[in-house]
Design an enzyme around this catalytic site. Structure first.
Site, PDB file in Angstrom:
ATOM      1  CD  GLU A  74      -1.320  -2.334   2.091  1.00  0.00           C
ATOM      2  OE1 GLU A  74      -0.134  -2.687   1.867  1.00  0.00           O
ATOM      3  OE2 GLU A  74      -2.058  -2.920   2.899  1.00  0.00           O
ATOM      4  CB  CYS A 117      -0.770   0.389   5.179  1.00  0.00           C
ATOM      5  SG  CYS A 117       0.787  -0.273   4.548  1.00  0.00           S
TER       6      CYS A 117
HETATM    7  N1  THU Z   1       2.408  -6.383   4.065  1.00  0.00           N
HETATM    8  C1  THU Z   1       1.890  -5.517   3.145  1.00  0.00           C
HETATM    9  O1  THU Z   1       2.411  -5.377   2.031  1.00  0.00           O
HETATM   10  N2  THU Z   1       0.790  -4.807   3.490  1.00  0.00           N
HETATM   11  C2  THU Z   1       0.165  -4.889   4.686  1.00  0.00           C
HETATM   12  O2  THU Z   1      -0.738  -4.099   4.959  1.00  0.00           O
HETATM   13  C3  THU Z   1       0.536  -5.947   5.610  1.00  0.00           C
HETATM   14  C4  THU Z   1       1.847  -6.582   5.371  1.00  0.00           C
HETATM   15  C5  THU Z   1       3.630  -7.100   3.721  1.00  0.00           C
HETATM   16  C6  THU Z   1       4.847  -6.639   4.487  1.00  0.00           C
HETATM   17  C7  THU Z   1       5.737  -7.857   4.411  1.00  0.00           C
HETATM   18  O3  THU Z   1       6.492  -7.795   3.209  1.00  0.00           O
HETATM   19  C8  THU Z   1       4.769  -9.032   4.329  1.00  0.00           C
HETATM   20  O4  THU Z   1       3.498  -8.474   3.987  1.00  0.00           O
HETATM   21  C9  THU Z   1       4.643  -9.809   5.625  1.00  0.00           C
HETATM   22  O5  THU Z   1       4.353  -8.969   6.681  1.00  0.00           O
END
Ligand code: THU
Length: 162
Positions: A74, A117
């Site tokens: 995000e 986020c």
């Molecule tokens: N992650 C996201 O990209 N967005 C979120 O809102 C939650 C978590 C990603 C971060 C990391 O690369 C992986 O998911 C595991 O936490």
């Protein structure tokens, strides 16, 4: 004095319940998810952001061997967007996530945005003075929709507190 806060959200069982533009965003977010750089967690997240001018901006999570240096899908999309289109309003953000190798159960769980986020979405929503609709989906297509980041981040801190 006790008070109550209500949040509102809708749940769509699968993608057939989505509108045409929502399906388009789901597709864009899913495609972007597949390009995520997540070798450490093997948890892939993609997002697609619909702008008021009709453009769709994509992003995915970018991890790093120094773990905290990575960034969520995000914020990867939002920061690029704000850097390149500082005055274009955001209408919708569609997020889809799940492990690279998932069990059937994990496939069904819509993945909500993390706290950082949510805070970033809040920043842009309060800047543009109009709500951003937030969708978060499982890789199976089950989707939750909130009409504003305020539903996901009650008691939020924003520029009005400074
Ligand atoms: N992650 C996201 O990209 N967005 C979120 O809102 C939650 C978590 C990603 C971060 C990391 O690369 C992986 O998911 C595991 O936490």
């Amino acid at each position: 004095m006790k008070k109550e806060l209500n949040i509102h959200f809708e749940v769509y069982k699968n993608k057939s319940a989505l509108t045409k533009i929502e399906k388009k965003l789901l597709k864009a977010a899913s495609e972007s998810r597949k390009k995520a750089y997540a070798p450490y967690s093997e948890f892939l997240v993609g997002c697609a952001i619909l702008l008021e001018n009709g453009e769709i901006i994509r992003g995915n999570n970018q991890e790093n061997a120094a773990y905290p240096s990575g960034l969520c899908a995000e914020r990867t999309a939002l920061f690029w967007l704000s850097a390149n289109y500082p005055n274009v309003k955001i209408k919708k953000i569609f997020i889809i996530g799940g492990p690279l190798h998932h069990t059937a159960d994990q496939k069904a769980v819509p993945i909500p945005p993390c706290g950082s986020c949510r805070q970033s979405i809040m920043e842009y929503e309060s800047k543009q003075l109009s709500p951003i609709e937030i969708y978060f989906a499982s890789t199976q297509g089950k989707t939750c929709k909130c009409g504003s980041i305020r539903d996901l981040l009650p008691f939020s801190f924003d520029k009005n507190h400074l």
